[in-house]
Design an enzyme around this catalytic site. Structure first.
Site, PDB file in Angstrom:
ATOM      1  N   HIS A  44      93.684 -37.632   9.252  1.00 43.04           N
ATOM      2  CA  HIS A  44      92.997 -37.914   7.990  1.00 43.04           C
ATOM      3  C   HIS A  44      92.795 -36.620   7.202  1.00 43.04           C
ATOM      4  CE1 HIS A  44      91.752 -42.169   8.633  1.00 43.04           C
ATOM      5  NE2 HIS A  44      91.891 -41.834   9.911  1.00 43.04           N
ATOM      6  N   CYS A  77      96.980 -42.460   8.705  1.00 38.72           N
ATOM      7  CA  CYS A  77      96.557 -43.181   9.900  1.00 38.72           C
ATOM      8  C   CYS A  77      97.313 -44.512  10.005  1.00 38.72           C
ATOM      9  CB  CYS A  77      95.037 -43.352   9.901  1.00 38.72           C
ATOM     10  SG  CYS A  77      94.360 -43.818  11.519  1.00 38.72           S
ATOM     11  N   GLY A 117      71.405 -41.615  -4.566  1.00 43.99           N
ATOM     12  CA  GLY A 117      72.195 -40.391  -4.505  1.00 43.99           C
ATOM     13  C   GLY A 117      71.500 -39.231  -3.834  1.00 43.99           C
ATOM     14  N   LYS A 118      70.711 -39.518  -2.789  1.00 40.57           N
ATOM     15  CA  LYS A 118      70.046 -38.421  -2.068  1.00 40.57           C
ATOM     16  C   LYS A 118      71.061 -37.445  -1.489  1.00 40.57           C
ATOM     17  CE  LYS A 118      67.608 -40.707   0.962  1.00 40.57           C
ATOM     18  NZ  LYS A 118      68.012 -42.090   0.644  1.00 40.57           N
ATOM     19  N   GLU A 178      92.047 -36.212   4.199  1.00 42.79           N
ATOM     20  CA  GLU A 178      90.986 -36.312   3.187  1.00 42.79           C
ATOM     21  C   GLU A 178      89.678 -35.699   3.649  1.00 42.79           C
ATOM     22  OE1 GLU A 178      90.890 -40.471   5.233  1.00 42.79           O
ATOM     23  OE2 GLU A 178      92.302 -38.838   4.866  1.00 42.79           O
ATOM     24  N   GLN A 238     101.427 -45.722  10.453  1.00 46.85           N
ATOM     25  CA  GLN A 238     101.896 -46.709  11.424  1.00 46.85           C
ATOM     26  C   GLN A 238     102.677 -47.838  10.748  1.00 46.85           C
ATOM     27  OE1 GLN A 238      98.446 -47.878  13.694  1.00 46.85           O
ATOM     28  NE2 GLN A 238      97.998 -45.782  14.346  1.00 46.85           N
TER      29      GLN A 238
END
Length: 547
Positions: A514, A378, A16-17, A516, A382
């Protein structure tokens, strides 16, 4: 002058760096400092754009169109910055730049070597990415001891010497495992990891010790003694059930104070009220919904990292606990749509390749015919167009030329020409290279008033990020709109379809971009918030029927 914080990892990967770096940056930002973050990836690929999601996880797309490591998504979600291609570089990019310079004759006939030429290019890239920041946090990918990381570690060692202790600080994230059979915490892996780091000339200033419980004082003193790190700089980085608690936890461990003291920076106290609100909203939701995510990479949910987080953010901003049920689109092809029956909403994310496409189309059909809220992103847009063309518009065999080059009705086809962010014409063909050749980055989209998309965004023009080669085929525009498909968003020049909807449906939307990638826990995203509100309405309707 920019100060640098270099973050390395030891013992094992995936500690988790990226989240630790982003969390520290969030605290420093809350103290009024201008921060930026960089990720250095040791692999030889130029970028992760052509790498399998099963190997690398999500490819995060920046505003300027760079295909980057998923950690840049963490950076943008935790800190109010927009990253770009200068925030992420790989061994492949570094060597490519050096070889290009050698071919130009920049090295005046000298022998090109790892030291100094590769390390100098790494240092140049770090300084370019950090320009203008008070503090730059630089995360080194991989694990100390990996042969691939050595040039990067040597470069940051040199930077530490060149800038002096007051301008550069080293944080090492390591694992302190708990051995259940012995009932003990073991510090030896951390000791050996720091020994490895010191053997190449880097003495860490701070240790972040990843563990499932806070470090006892005895173990903290032991680690400090054997690693030559002051005791208060040995920080417990405990496991948490919610990553957005990490800035609050690290602040409680006084990590930001230690960093600022070592860098000789005075800054006001941290205002972490936003993060307290985020955590509180997640812990005390008003309702709960289940969203089915129908994809082909569901065995590795890191493939949809930004999407998972965007749904969580929508839950924060609508007072909803969002449970994601991952559904393998290939199984839908063989087992049918029974697994979709108790969902409150269905989401089909992006993807590449033919595998599982018919399962995604089946999920779209189920959502359309049963009035289930649907969001297609995306490829998800389609397949919504393909499903509508086949089963509503009567275009038998309709498909995308990506999967069926000889389809009788290519409702989705390769984009051969478009304008980039600067207005330049980009051209592609089926023979173009795969790497770096898609329509990428932030693009302006114009929304049609009176549509669902316009209602969600509350604006005529939006900017969202793209990553695709295929698009809605305008040759079928008249046929599909006559059958009832609503085109609610187009590219700025009007040439490309970006958003589609169904008007006689509670909530059905497909977008080519996108969304997000621009969602954050503190600000959310209007499209996902609208989607989750629709899921709540569907849940309440279902509950009323069952009662």
């Amino acid at each position: 002058m920019t100060r640098y914080v270099f973050i390395t990892g030891g013992v094992v990967s995936s500690l988790g760096k990226g989240i630790a770096s982003a969390s520290l940056a969030a605290i420093l930002e809350a103290r009024g400092l201008k921060v930026t973050l960089l990720k250095l990836d040791p692999y030889i690929n130029v970028d992760p754009g052509t790498m399998s999601p099963f190997q690398h996880g999500e490819v995060f797309v920046t505003e300027d169109g760079a295909e980057t490591d998923l950690d840049l998504g963490h950076y943008e979600r935790f800190v109010r910055i927009k990253t770009g291609r200068r925030n992420n570089f790989t061994t492949g990019q570094i060597y490519e730049n050096v070889i290009r310079k050698e071919r130009r004759g920049d090295y005046l006939g000298g022998t090109v070597q790892v030291i100094p030429h590769i390390t100098d290019e790494i240092k140049r890239s770090i300084r370019a990415g950090a320009e203008g920041a008070d503090i730059a946090l630089v995360e080194i990918g991989g694990t100390v001891g990996d042969i691939e990381s050595l040039p990067f570690l040597e470069a940051i060692r040199q930077m530490g010497v060149e800038m002096g202790h007051e301008n550069a600080l080293f944080i090492h994230l390591t694992l302190v495992p708990y051995i259940a059979a012995a009932g003990e915490i073991k510090t030896k892996p951390t000791q050996h990891s720091v020994k490895e780091l010191r053997s190449i000339g880097i003495q860490p200033d701070v240790l972040l010790c990843r563990a499932n419980q806070p470090l006892p004082e005895g173990e903290r003193r032991k680690i400090a003694l054997f690693t030559n790190v002051e005791e208060r700089a040995v920080i417990s980085a405990v496991d948490v059930d919610n990553i957005y608690k990490i800035p609050l936890w690290l602040h409680s461990q006084k990590l930001d104070e230690i960093v600022l003291r070592k860098l000789h920076i005075d800054a006001p106290p941290a205002d972490l009220s936003d993060w307290k609100h985020v955590v509180n909203a997640m812990e005390f939701p008003e309702a709960e919904v289940t969203v089915g995510m129908v994809g082909k990479y569901v065995d590795l949910t890191e493939s949809y990292k930004s999407l998972n987080e965007a749904l969580t953010h929508a839950g924060i901003h609508t007072g909803t606990k969002v449970t994601i049920r991952y559904l393998d689109s290939e199984k839908l092809e063989t087992e049918g749509a029974g697994c979709l029956e108790d969902l409150d909403a269905i989401l089909v994310p992006g993807g590449f390749g033919e595998r599982g496409v018919e399962g995604k189309i089946a999920a779209v059909r189920y959502a359309r015919e049963n009035g289930i809220p649907y969001l297609g992103i995306c490829l998800g847009m389609q397949v919504a167009v393909i499903e509508f063309a086949r089963h509503v518009a009567g275009l038998e065999g309709a498909h995308s030329t990506e999967f069926r080059p000889n389809t009788p009705h290519p409702v989705i086809a390769l984009i051969t020409e478009w304008k980039d962010r600067e207005g330049r014409i980009e051209q592609r063909s089926a023979d173009s290279d795969l790497g770096g050749t898609m329509r990428l980055g932030g693009q302006v989209c114009q929304l049609t008033p009176g549509t669902l998309a316009h209602q969600c965004y509350g604006s005529d023009h939006i900017t969202e990020r793209h990553r695709h080669r295929y698009e809605f085929n305008n040759g079928y525009l008249e046929t599909l709109t006559a059958a009832g498909l609503v085109i609610s968003g187009r590219s700025e020049d009007g040439s490309l379809v970006e958003v589609v909807e169904l008007k006689d449906h509670p909530w059905f939307l497909g977008c080519q971009f996108h969304p997000e990638f621009t969602s954050t826990p503190r600000d959310g995203h209007p499209l996902f918030s609208g989607f989750i509100r629709a899921a709540r309405a569907q849940h309440e309707k279902t509950q009323t029927k069952s009662d």
